[in-house]
Design an enzyme around this catalytic site. Sequence first.
Site, PDB file in Angstrom:
ATOM      1  N   GLU A 287      14.606   1.589  18.694  1.00 35.41           N
ATOM      2  CA  GLU A 287      14.164   2.897  19.056  1.00 35.41           C
ATOM      3  C   GLU A 287      13.210   2.740  20.480  1.00 35.41           C
ATOM      4  OE1 GLU A 287      11.687   3.025  15.388  1.00 35.41           O
ATOM      5  OE2 GLU A 287       9.841   2.693  16.622  1.00 35.41           O
TER       6      GLU A 287
ATOM      7  N   SER B 192      10.031   2.331   7.461  1.00 35.08           N
ATOM      8  CA  SER B 192       9.254   0.957   7.859  1.00 35.08           C
ATOM      9  C   SER B 192       9.314   0.389   9.250  1.00 35.08           C
ATOM     10  CB  SER B 192       9.418  -0.259   6.597  1.00 35.08           C
ATOM     11  OG  SER B 192       8.670   0.252   5.478  1.00 35.08           O
ATOM     12  N   ARG B 193      10.554  -0.359   9.445  1.00 35.59           N
ATOM     13  CA  ARG B 193      10.947  -0.956  10.572  1.00 35.59           C
ATOM     14  C   ARG B 193      12.242  -0.707  10.717  1.00 35.59           C
ATOM     15  NH1 ARG B 193       6.536   0.174  11.993  1.00 35.59           N
ATOM     16  NH2 ARG B 193       4.846  -1.079  12.532  1.00 35.59           N
TER      17      ARG B 193
ATOM     18  N   ASP C 257       9.663  -6.892  -4.935  1.00 33.65           N
ATOM     19  CA  ASP C 257       8.795  -7.375  -4.036  1.00 33.65           C
ATOM     20  C   ASP C 257       8.561  -8.888  -3.968  1.00 33.65           C
ATOM     21  OD1 ASP C 257       6.030  -8.004  -2.264  1.00 33.65           O
ATOM     22  OD2 ASP C 257       5.909  -5.775  -2.563  1.00 33.65           O
TER      23      ASP C 257
ATOM     24  N   LYS D 281       0.877  -1.505   0.108  1.00 35.67           N
ATOM     25  CA  LYS D 281      -0.072  -0.151   0.066  1.00 35.67           C
ATOM     26  C   LYS D 281       0.990   1.181   0.001  1.00 35.67           C
ATOM     27  CE  LYS D 281      -2.130  -1.835   3.237  1.00 35.67           C
ATOM     28  NZ  LYS D 281      -1.830  -3.277   3.167  1.00 35.67           N
ATOM     29  N   ILE D 282       1.993   1.244   0.873  1.00 35.63           N
ATOM     30  CA  ILE D 282       2.519   2.557   0.880  1.00 35.63           C
ATOM     31  C   ILE D 282       3.840   2.685  -0.276  1.00 35.63           C
ATOM     32  CG2 ILE D 282       4.347   3.705   2.196  1.00 35.63           C
ATOM     33  CD1 ILE D 282       3.031   2.192   4.821  1.00 35.63           C
TER      34      ILE D 282
ATOM     35  N   ASP E  54      13.052   7.168   9.750  1.00 33.93           N
ATOM     36  CA  ASP E  54      11.801   7.483  10.705  1.00 33.93           C
ATOM     37  C   ASP E  54      11.911   6.365  11.750  1.00 33.93           C
ATOM     38  OD1 ASP E  54       9.662   9.063  11.483  1.00 33.93           O
ATOM     39  OD2 ASP E  54       8.415   7.309  10.753  1.00 33.93           O
TER      40      ASP E  54
ATOM     41  N   CYS F 267       8.717  -2.954   3.070  1.00 32.90           N
ATOM     42  CA  CYS F 267       8.389  -4.039   3.274  1.00 32.90           C
ATOM     43  C   CYS F 267       8.364  -4.275   4.774  1.00 32.90           C
ATOM     44  CB  CYS F 267       9.423  -5.100   2.771  1.00 32.90           C
ATOM     45  SG  CYS F 267      11.073  -5.228   3.193  1.00 32.90           S
ATOM     46  N   PRO F 268       7.517  -5.333   5.218  1.00 33.07           N
ATOM     47  CA  PRO F 268       7.431  -5.640   6.823  1.00 33.07           C
ATOM     48  C   PRO F 268       8.910  -6.222   7.320  1.00 33.07           C
ATOM     49  CG  PRO F 268       6.256  -7.109   5.536  1.00 33.07           C
ATOM     50  CD  PRO F 268       6.515  -6.370   4.453  1.00 33.07           C
TER      51      PRO F 268
ATOM     52  N   HIS G 125       9.853   8.211  14.404  1.00 36.25           N
ATOM     53  CA  HIS G 125       8.551   7.339  14.123  1.00 36.25           C
ATOM     54  C   HIS G 125       7.292   8.318  14.025  1.00 36.25           C
ATOM     55  CE1 HIS G 125       7.502   2.723  14.153  1.00 36.25           C
ATOM     56  NE2 HIS G 125       6.415   3.613  13.238  1.00 36.25           N
TER      57      HIS G 125
HETATM   58  P1  NAD Z   1       1.752  -3.904   3.066  1.00 36.81           P
HETATM   59  O1  NAD Z   1       1.670  -5.117   3.654  1.00 36.81           O
HETATM   60  O2  NAD Z   1       0.580  -3.275   2.214  1.00 36.81           O
HETATM   61  O3  NAD Z   1       2.931  -4.091   1.907  1.00 36.81           O
HETATM   62  C1  NAD Z   1       4.216  -4.551   2.394  1.00 36.81           C
HETATM   63  C2  NAD Z   1       4.727  -5.162   0.969  1.00 36.81           C
HETATM   64  O4  NAD Z   1       6.113  -5.810   1.090  1.00 36.81           O
HETATM   65  C3  NAD Z   1       3.983  -6.337   0.303  1.00 36.81           C
HETATM   66  O5  NAD Z   1       3.696  -5.937  -1.051  1.00 36.81           O
HETATM   67  C4  NAD Z   1       4.701  -7.568   0.636  1.00 36.81           C
HETATM   68  O6  NAD Z   1       4.553  -8.297  -0.628  1.00 36.81           O
HETATM   69  C5  NAD Z   1       6.047  -7.116   0.560  1.00 36.81           C
HETATM   70  N1  NAD Z   1       6.937  -7.917   1.177  1.00 36.81           N
HETATM   71  C6  NAD Z   1       6.875  -8.909   2.090  1.00 36.81           C
HETATM   72  N2  NAD Z   1       7.983  -9.614   2.240  1.00 36.81           N
HETATM   73  C7  NAD Z   1       8.712  -9.095   1.427  1.00 36.81           C
HETATM   74  C8  NAD Z   1      10.297  -9.306   1.145  1.00 36.81           C
HETATM   75  N3  NAD Z   1      11.051 -10.370   1.767  1.00 36.81           N
HETATM   76  N4  NAD Z   1      10.748  -8.406   0.293  1.00 36.81           N
HETATM   77  C9  NAD Z   1      10.250  -7.487  -0.093  1.00 36.81           C
HETATM   78  N5  NAD Z   1       9.094  -7.084  -0.209  1.00 36.81           N
HETATM   79  C10 NAD Z   1       8.409  -7.982   0.627  1.00 36.81           C
HETATM   80  O7  NAD Z   1       2.246  -2.914   3.910  1.00 36.81           O
HETATM   81  P2  NAD Z   1       2.217  -1.356   3.977  1.00 36.81           P
HETATM   82  O8  NAD Z   1       1.225  -0.888   4.721  1.00 36.81           O
HETATM   83  O9  NAD Z   1       2.734  -0.772   2.657  1.00 36.81           O
HETATM   84  O10 NAD Z   1       3.386  -1.196   5.289  1.00 36.81           O
HETATM   85  C11 NAD Z   1       4.732  -1.255   4.940  1.00 36.81           C
HETATM   86  C12 NAD Z   1       5.539  -1.327   6.096  1.00 36.81           C
HETATM   87  O11 NAD Z   1       5.457   0.008   6.581  1.00 36.81           O
HETATM   88  C13 NAD Z   1       5.020  -1.850   7.341  1.00 36.81           C
HETATM   89  O12 NAD Z   1       5.138  -3.184   7.340  1.00 36.81           O
HETATM   90  C14 NAD Z   1       5.362  -1.224   8.647  1.00 36.81           C
HETATM   91  O13 NAD Z   1       6.300  -1.835   8.853  1.00 36.81           O
HETATM   92  C15 NAD Z   1       5.673   0.183   7.993  1.00 36.81           C
HETATM   93  N6  NAD Z   1       4.725   1.523   8.566  1.00 36.81           N
HETATM   94  C16 NAD Z   1       5.591   2.191   9.090  1.00 36.81           C
HETATM   95  C17 NAD Z   1       4.854   3.497   9.612  1.00 36.81           C
HETATM   96  C18 NAD Z   1       5.699   4.613  10.347  1.00 36.81           C
HETATM   97  O14 NAD Z   1       4.987   5.452  10.741  1.00 36.81           O
HETATM   98  N7  NAD Z   1       6.984   4.771  10.258  1.00 36.81           N
HETATM   99  C19 NAD Z   1       3.591   3.422   9.467  1.00 36.81           C
HETATM  100  C20 NAD Z   1       2.903   2.263   8.707  1.00 36.81           C
HETATM  101  C21 NAD Z   1       3.516   1.351   8.379  1.00 36.81           C
END
Ligand code: NAD
Length: 335
Positions: free
Chosen positions: A264, A234-235, A174, A154-155, A259, A206-207, A296
Amino acid sequence: MKVAVFSSKSYDKKFLNAANQGVGHELVYYDPKLDASTAPLVGDALAVCVFVNDVLDLATLEILKQMGVKLIALRCTGFNNVDLKVAGELGLIVVRVTAYSPYSVAEHAVGLILTLSRKYHRAFNRVREGNFSLDGLLGFDLQARTVGIIGTGKIGMVLAEILQGFGCRILGYDAYPNQHFGQFKKAEYVTLDELYAQADIISIHCPLLPETHHLINGAALDKMKKDVILINVSRGALIDTEAMIEGLKSQKVGALGLDVYEEEEELFFQDLSLKIIQDDVFQRLLTFPNVLVTGHQAFFTQEALTDIATITISNISDFAAERPCPHEIRYIPKP
Ligand code: NAD
């Protein structure tokens, strides 16, 4: 239903209370983060509501179970801080906010890219001191650059959409490619090694999973272009911070925008301005002029907080009404 809300800040109370208007769950707010030492605060609540740095490991989950907790409602998308296997074994239901404004996080990533590429963080201080020299502020056009996006969920997809507007070439990687990614102009999927070799800017979306822990390590940095700009919203543990510091020292890495940070939990979401920070790795990061860290805050927009609170209350209501919740998550063993 009575819900113990951990790691609660004034903004959590404001948005959750608003979403709970007319619904009527009993929300009890606690400032500390949830871990084994704070779990007894839960009292007779049937649910806990937690955020990214609450620790839901074996020890915490066992106490929650003993206290009579039935539901763990995450008010975030990531769930790397919950031992889902143990939660499942203990019969604890885990729900999360599957999606909320992806624009909040993607736009923050763009903010970090622009700040680092045009050096706004340095210009801000310089102009306030009456220094209008441009020496050291030379930037580059994004239009001419290649951006690698790791994780096109999504992001990552929103980021691709925004970068398309800048005219960038976009490389995606991905583990589970998204059929809509090819709709963006100048966008294509490549292997991770090709992305590393060709991207001027790399943004991680990615997660955090066992297989993505320290995805960006010394070996990955070796495959990247000199002066690469790395963005992680992300993380924290997706990046090996020690390797990154070496990359910054050797000037292989042109700039770093974070971020999130792997340690953290001890730092973020609190005011430590009068304390002596003991994390030397983090402090070393802050000495680089080409490193920008935010605490964050990528999710921290009105739209995202409204979505998070609304979905969290709805998840709790589903459980209370014994309805199936579309946002439940379970441990899936590896085949
Ligand atoms: P999402 O599940 O929609 O997208 C994650 C993508 O990563 C998916 O398309 C998935 O197929 C892909 N993926 C999974 N394993 C992978 C790998 N080994 N290699 C490459 N790609 C892989 O999640 P999202 O809503 O887009 O969020 C992404 C990440 O952003 C979350 O997991 C979270 O950790 C982080 N996040 C951070 C904040 C912040 O405030 N900093 C806020 C929301 C989310």
